[in-house]
Each structure stands twice: as structure tokens, then as C-alpha cells.
Design a protein around this motif. Structure first.
Motif, PDB file in Angstrom:
ATOM      1  N   SER A  30      73.003   4.068  73.240  1.00 30.73           N
ATOM      2  CA  SER A  30      73.674   2.795  72.990  1.00 30.73           C
ATOM      3  C   SER A  30      72.688   1.669  72.700  1.00 30.73           C
ATOM      4  O   SER A  30      73.026   0.713  72.005  1.00 30.73           O
ATOM      5  N   PHE A  31      71.488   1.774  73.227  1.00 35.66           N
ATOM      6  CA  PHE A  31      70.501   0.713  73.058  1.00 35.66           C
ATOM      7  C   PHE A  31      69.435   1.076  72.035  1.00 35.66           C
ATOM      8  O   PHE A  31      68.389   0.428  71.961  1.00 35.66           O
ATOM      9  N   SER A  32      69.700   2.121  71.252  1.00 33.32           N
ATOM     10  CA  SER A  32      68.745   2.593  70.260  1.00 33.32           C
ATOM     11  C   SER A  32      69.397   2.664  68.894  1.00 33.32           C
ATOM     12  O   SER A  32      70.605   2.874  68.787  1.00 33.32           O
ATOM     13  N   THR A  52      71.452  -0.161  63.860  1.00 32.75           N
ATOM     14  CA  THR A  52      70.773  -0.593  65.072  1.00 32.75           C
ATOM     15  C   THR A  52      71.738  -0.652  66.249  1.00 32.75           C
ATOM     16  O   THR A  52      72.959  -0.524  66.086  1.00 32.75           O
ATOM     17  N   ALA A  53      71.194  -0.886  67.428  1.00 25.62           N
ATOM     18  CA  ALA A  53      72.036  -1.029  68.613  1.00 25.62           C
ATOM     19  C   ALA A  53      72.999  -2.197  68.457  1.00 25.62           C
ATOM     20  O   ALA A  53      74.130  -2.153  68.952  1.00 25.62           O
ATOM     21  N   GLY A  54      72.571  -3.208  67.739  1.00 21.38           N
ATOM     22  CA  GLY A  54      73.413  -4.376  67.542  1.00 21.38           C
ATOM     23  C   GLY A  54      74.388  -4.243  66.383  1.00 21.38           C
ATOM     24  O   GLY A  54      75.190  -5.148  66.144  1.00 21.38           O
ATOM     25  N   ASN A  73      79.673   3.872  70.475  1.00 18.92           N
ATOM     26  CA  ASN A  73      78.807   4.012  71.641  1.00 18.92           C
ATOM     27  C   ASN A  73      79.521   4.699  72.807  1.00 18.92           C
ATOM     28  O   ASN A  73      78.879   5.380  73.607  1.00 18.92           O
TER      29      ASN A  73
END
Length: 120
Positions: A30-32, A52-54, A73
Motif C-alpha cells: 500500500s505504501f509502495s 505510486t502509493a498516492g 490497496n
């Protein structure tokens, strides 16, 4: 053990569509950033798309406007929607994650690949 498992490849006629999925297990991404590469016969593996994660999305020029990358995610899954497929898109498509450099294929995790064949 971290695994990336692709699915959704197959044979399609030019102009058709396919949706690839890559399900990750063993850790959360989720953060990658996650993304896709492809390798055609006799050619080097090349970058296709990443998210991206965002949620920012990047594509190689040859697929812009035809391919769309997305992620869920909650399911730890990344998708590649491929429309208006061309014979030149024929390749083995690989999912990747945790990449230090997408340009140099410096990724820690790779899927096993899924074959996409586009007939003319």
C-alpha cells in the motif's frame, strides 16, 4: 514469502482489450509503487506503467491513451487495463514492486509473467 501473481493474459485480436491483474501476498504494498514491465521475443524487458502509493500514474509513450493502470490497496492488487491492443504489444507482461529505479528494472519483487499475444 512475498509473491506477485499475474493473471489475465491471453490471445486477442488487434483492437481488442485485456485486463491484467497482479495480486501480492506476503506483505502489503500500500505504501509502495507497483507497476508493469513487458518483454517481447528477442527484446529487452521494458517499462510499461507504474502507479505510486498516492495514485500518480506514469506510462511509457507507446501505451499512453490505450493502457490504464490502477490499484486496489484493500486487495493488495494492481491492474493494467489494455485497450486498442496492437500486435506490437505482444509480450510477456511482468508485475513488479518495491523498485529502486524503474528505468533500470531495479525491483525487489517480480511476478512470474503472463503472456499477451495480439494477432493482426
Amino acid at each position: 514469502q512475498v509473491q506477485l501473481v499475474e493473471s489475465g493474459g491471453g490471445l486477442v485480436q488487434a483492437g481488442g482489450s485485456l485486463r491484467l491483474s497482479c495480486a501480492a501476498s506476503g506483505r502489503t504494498f500500500s505504501f509502495s509503487a507497483m507497476g508493469w514491465f513487458r518483454q517481447a521475443p528477442g527484446k529487452e524487458r521494458e517499462f510499461v506503467a507504474r502507479i505510486t502509493a498516492g495514485g500518480s500514474k506514469y506510462y511509457t509513450d507507446s501505451v499512453k491513451g490505450r493502457f490504464s493502470i490502477s490499484r486496489d490497496n484493500a486487495k493488495n492488487t494492481v491492474y493494467l487495463q489494455m485497450n486498442s491492443l496492437e500486435p506490437e504489444d505482444t509480450a510477456v507482461y511482468y508485475c513488479a514492486a518495491d523498485c529502486r529505479s524503474w528505468g533500470t528494472l531495479a525491483c525487489n519483487y517480480w511476478g512470474q509473467g503472463t503472456q499477451v499475444t495480439v494477432s493482426s
